[in-house]
Design a protein around this motif. Structure first.
Motif, PDB file in Angstrom:
ATOM      1  N   LEU A  57      -2.809  -3.725  -0.725  1.00 41.94           N
ATOM      2  CA  LEU A  57      -4.259  -3.824  -0.593  1.00 41.94           C
ATOM      3  C   LEU A  57      -4.821  -2.839   0.425  1.00 41.94           C
ATOM      4  O   LEU A  57      -6.039  -2.787   0.621  1.00 41.94           O
ATOM      5  N   GLY A 231      -9.375 -13.245   1.384  1.00 42.04           N
ATOM      6  CA  GLY A 231     -10.828 -13.254   1.535  1.00 42.04           C
ATOM      7  C   GLY A 231     -11.259 -13.127   2.988  1.00 42.04           C
ATOM      8  O   GLY A 231     -12.239 -12.442   3.297  1.00 42.04           O
ATOM      9  N   ASP A 234     -10.804  -9.526   3.829  1.00 46.93           N
ATOM     10  CA  ASP A 234     -11.886  -8.753   3.205  1.00 46.93           C
ATOM     11  C   ASP A 234     -13.174  -8.827   4.023  1.00 46.93           C
ATOM     12  O   ASP A 234     -13.904  -7.844   4.150  1.00 46.93           O
ATOM     13  N   GLU A 235     -13.437 -10.008   4.545  1.00 45.73           N
ATOM     14  CA  GLU A 235     -14.666 -10.210   5.307  1.00 45.73           C
ATOM     15  C   GLU A 235     -14.614  -9.521   6.668  1.00 45.73           C
ATOM     16  O   GLU A 235     -15.600  -8.901   7.096  1.00 45.73           O
ATOM     17  N   PRO A 238     -12.101  -5.219   6.228  1.00 48.83           N
ATOM     18  CA  PRO A 238     -11.940  -4.659   4.883  1.00 48.83           C
ATOM     19  C   PRO A 238     -11.329  -3.269   4.928  1.00 48.83           C
ATOM     20  O   PRO A 238     -11.593  -2.483   5.839  1.00 48.83           O
ATOM     21  N   ARG A 242     -10.380  -2.043  -0.602  1.00 49.58           N
ATOM     22  CA  ARG A 242     -11.026  -3.305  -0.948  1.00 49.58           C
ATOM     23  C   ARG A 242     -12.531  -3.166  -1.012  1.00 49.58           C
ATOM     24  O   ARG A 242     -13.191  -3.799  -1.828  1.00 49.58           O
ATOM     25  N   ARG A 243     -13.097  -2.288  -0.183  1.00 53.87           N
ATOM     26  CA  ARG A 243     -14.539  -2.093  -0.228  1.00 53.87           C
ATOM     27  C   ARG A 243     -14.953  -1.447  -1.557  1.00 53.87           C
ATOM     28  O   ARG A 243     -16.048  -1.681  -2.066  1.00 53.87           O
TER      29      ARG A 243
END
Length: 245
Positions: A57, A231, A234-235, A238, A242-243
């Protein structure tokens, strides 16, 4: 598929030579880093796969060690090692900071964007890093609702996400309440997810060895907890990958 590069790293902590698994994403630039703390028995292929998945990721991921390269197959032997650790926040912090130094020293790591996740005893380690005022962007734990020394949670600078099984006898309702009260009193940005019907270590695939009572795998909730942790990353940290997703 993204090309991931991995290597074993050795480093000292808690009087032992720790053996970590470092996974690097494709490319040459700096990326956010993630520390991954293992369950009480120690680091095994499960944590290595977690690190590799996060590298896919776009993260620089280090699955750190608790026991000097050992994986405990005897629950009683594991408890004899882990219970004194869990009772000593300074030792937990030493183990976590030693791993953090390795992650920060990796040239691919962006030292200003590091998160930490952990399971069981490894989750206690990353929570203690937060209570020690370490600069992290996020802390995620599963089955690690440990409470710290009075007043130290105010030092936590980042969001804290915690997951636990509703039927976990090691982290029962009273422990959940104490953890929530500590986070709330400290003004932490915190979340607690209770996975219905899940036992302790519900996130770890079954192993061919003796296990403690109250321990059991729950595949559906294991997948959900992983998605929740991704998640959180990601928050809070990131990656470019992922963005753009």
């Amino acid at each position: 598929m993204t090309t991931v590069t991995t290597r074993t790293v050795e480093y000292p902590a808690d009087g032992l030579t720790m053996v970590g698994h470092l996974a690097l994403p494709a490319g040459a630039g700096r990326r956010p880093g993630v520390l991954i703390g293992p369950e009480g028995p120690g680091r095994n292929d499960v944590q290595r796969r977690r690190a590799d998945a996060l590298a896919e990721l776009g993260y620089v991921a280090l699955a750190f060690d608790l026991h000097g390269g050992r994986w405990f197959t005897d629950p009683e032997e594991m408890l004899a090692r882990c219970l004194p650790l869990l009772a000593d926040p300074d030792r937990l912090r030493e183990i976590g900071n030693a791993a953090l130094d390795v992650l920060r020293a990796e040239p691919r790591t962006d030292p200003d964007r590091i998160a930490a996740i952990g399971y069981g005893t490894g989750g206690a380690v990353v929570l203690e890093l937060g209570r020690a005022d370490v600069d992290l962007r996020a802390i995620g734990t599963v089955n690690a609702l440990t409470t710290g020394r009075p007043g130290e949670a105010v030092r936590i600078r980042c969001p804290v996400w915690a997951g636990v099984g509703s039927e976990d006898p090691i982290m029962p309702a009273g422990q959940r309440d104490a953890f929530a009260a500590e986070m709330q009193a400290a003004g932490v940005d915190w979340r607690l997810v209770i996975y219905g019907g899940a036992l302790h270590a519900f996130h770890h695939p079954p192993v061919d060895q003796a296990v403690l009572p109250g321990v059991g795998h729950h595949p559906r909730h294991a997948e959900r907890a992983w998605r929740d942790i991704v998640g959180l990353l990601d928050e809070c940290v990131p990656t470019e990958m992922r963005r753009d997703a």
